[in-house]
Design an enzyme around this catalytic site. Structure first.
Site, short mmCIF file in Angstrom:
data_model
loop_
_atom_site.label_atom_id
_atom_site.label_comp_id
_atom_site.label_asym_id
_atom_site.label_seq_id
_atom_site.Cartn_x
_atom_site.Cartn_y
_atom_site.Cartn_z
N HIS A 1 12.02 1.62 -2.20
CA HIS A 1 11.13 1.23 -1.11
C HIS A 1 11.76 1.36 0.28
O HIS A 1 11.11 1.80 1.23
CB HIS A 1 10.64 -0.20 -1.33
CG HIS A 1 9.34 -0.50 -0.69
ND1 HIS A 1 8.45 -1.42 -1.19
CD2 HIS A 1 8.75 -0.01 0.44
CE1 HIS A 1 7.37 -1.47 -0.42
NE2 HIS A 1 7.54 -0.62 0.58
N TYR B 1 4.32 -6.06 -2.69
CA TYR B 1 2.96 -6.41 -2.25
C TYR B 1 2.43 -7.61 -3.03
O TYR B 1 1.44 -8.21 -2.63
CB TYR B 1 2.01 -5.22 -2.43
CG TYR B 1 2.40 -3.95 -1.71
CD1 TYR B 1 3.41 -3.94 -0.75
CD2 TYR B 1 1.78 -2.74 -2.02
CE1 TYR B 1 3.78 -2.77 -0.10
CE2 TYR B 1 2.14 -1.57 -1.38
CZ TYR B 1 3.14 -1.57 -0.43
OH TYR B 1 3.50 -0.41 0.19
N LYS C 1 6.91 0.86 -6.17
CA LYS C 1 8.18 0.92 -5.45
C LYS C 1 9.11 -0.21 -5.87
O LYS C 1 8.67 -1.33 -6.13
CB LYS C 1 7.92 0.84 -3.93
CG LYS C 1 6.89 1.86 -3.44
CD LYS C 1 6.59 1.70 -1.96
CE LYS C 1 5.40 2.54 -1.57
NZ LYS C 1 4.11 1.94 -1.99
N ASP D 1 -1.65 3.58 -4.53
CA ASP D 1 -0.29 3.37 -4.06
C ASP D 1 0.00 1.87 -3.98
O ASP D 1 -0.67 1.15 -3.24
CB ASP D 1 -0.10 3.99 -2.68
CG ASP D 1 1.30 3.74 -2.13
OD1 ASP D 1 2.24 4.38 -2.64
OD2 ASP D 1 1.45 2.90 -1.22
#
Length: 322
Positions: A109, A51, A76, A46
């Site tokens: 997201h 990130y 996302k 994931d």
């Protein structure tokens, strides 16, 4: 091992019950974590554009030697790429960084739209507040539906951090029902009514932060003496117990770790006895670890306008420099 435990999405695809989360992983840690996880038997990774580690994730996938067709990859779409004209290029960047031709699941997201551009966290230059955009979520979703229907880049689409009201609004115009809603869920924040709503609509829930997290300095579920006692009685780690609780509820779960031994331990399959399950269910206290009120949006519709404004002002006071 948890290899083989899956849930079936409304697309017919199967999502592994336990995956590896990559949120809050430090640079140079994720690559090894992903490699270790895949070699230990994980098949769901994931990730997310925000990130800022998807290139590392891709290297870890490559190093593992696991064939792409065996994997379930989630990413996302971040808040500043919500305009229909920006979405496919954002997706293409994720695909390039991961080193793959397609995603098994692509999520919106947050139900929040930032100003367009390259700045992941844009701000008003005068006030310092986060710069929001008036982009209808229905427009974003329609573009994702188009990519889903007309290309082979996405095998399922979904959302993240949506409450029931925001999902109901989306479903008024959606032609494709989200396959997944990824939400924070653990014994302190069980969201039972939301879980039931998803079952009725055929939307699967993936739980993130199943152990709690330290973003806002609150005590973690993982450190709760009652959880630790249950784990000790079962001869398991507290993390294993919390992961098993999430799976027993019918949700997939994506615990994060960059420690090889914990990655392997988290993937061990255990059956949580009903008595232990009910004890964990009794820990509900409505504690939400991840609620970015400083953005100026009451994402979960749990605050007053005054609280939202105070959070915005406090962020500017502590962080903003013109």
């Amino acid at each position: 091992m948890s290899l083989g435990r899956t849930f079936t999405l409304n697309t017919g695809a199967k999502i592994p019950a336990v995956g590896l989360g990559t949120w809050l992983s430090e640079p140079n840690e994720v690559e090894h974590a992903v490699e270790w996880a895949l070699k230990a038997g994980y098949r769901h990774i994931d990730g997310a554009a925000i990130y800022n580690n998807e290139e590392e994730v891709g290297r870890g996938i490559k190093a593992s030697g696991v064939p792409r067709e065996e994997l379930f990859l989630t990413s996302k779409l971040w808040n500043h790429k919500r305009h229909p004209d920006d979405i496919e290029s954002a997706l293409d960047q994720t695909l390039r960084e991961l080193g793959t031709d397609y995603l098994d699941l692509y999520l919106v997201h947050w139900p929040v739209q930032f100003a367009r551009g390259d700045d992941q966290f844009p701000h008003d230059p005068e006030t310092g507040y986060f710069a929001l955009a008036d982009i209808p979520l229905s427009d974003t979703w329609a573009k994702l539906e188009e990519i889903f229907r007309t290309t082979k880049k996405i095998r399922a689409i979904g959302v993240s951090n949506f409450n029931q009201h925001r999902l109901e609004d989306l479903l008024k115009t959606a032609k494709v029902v989200p396959a997944v809603n990824q939400i924070e869920a653990h014994p302190y924040l069980q969201q039972a009514s939301l879980l039931e709503f998803h079952k009725q609509k055929g939307i699967h829930i993936t739980a993130y932060s199943p152990l709690g997290n330290n973003i806002y300095g609150q005590p973690r579920v993982l450190d709760d003496e009652r959880v630790q006692k249950i784990a000790k009685e079962l001869g398991k780690s507290t993390a294993q117990v919390l992961i098993a609780w999430a799976v027993k509820r019918g949700t997939s779960v994506v615990p994060k770790s960059v420690t090889k031994s914990r990655i392997e331990s988290n993937f061990e399959e255990i059956e949580l006895p009903d008595e232990a399950f009910e004890k964990l269910n009794a820990l509900e206290k409505g504690v939400r670890y991840n609620d970015p009120l400083e953005w100026g949006v009451d994402v979960f519709e749990e605050h007053t306008p005054e609280e939202v404004q105070a959070a915005k002002d406090n962020w500017v006071k502590l962080n903003w420099k013109k």
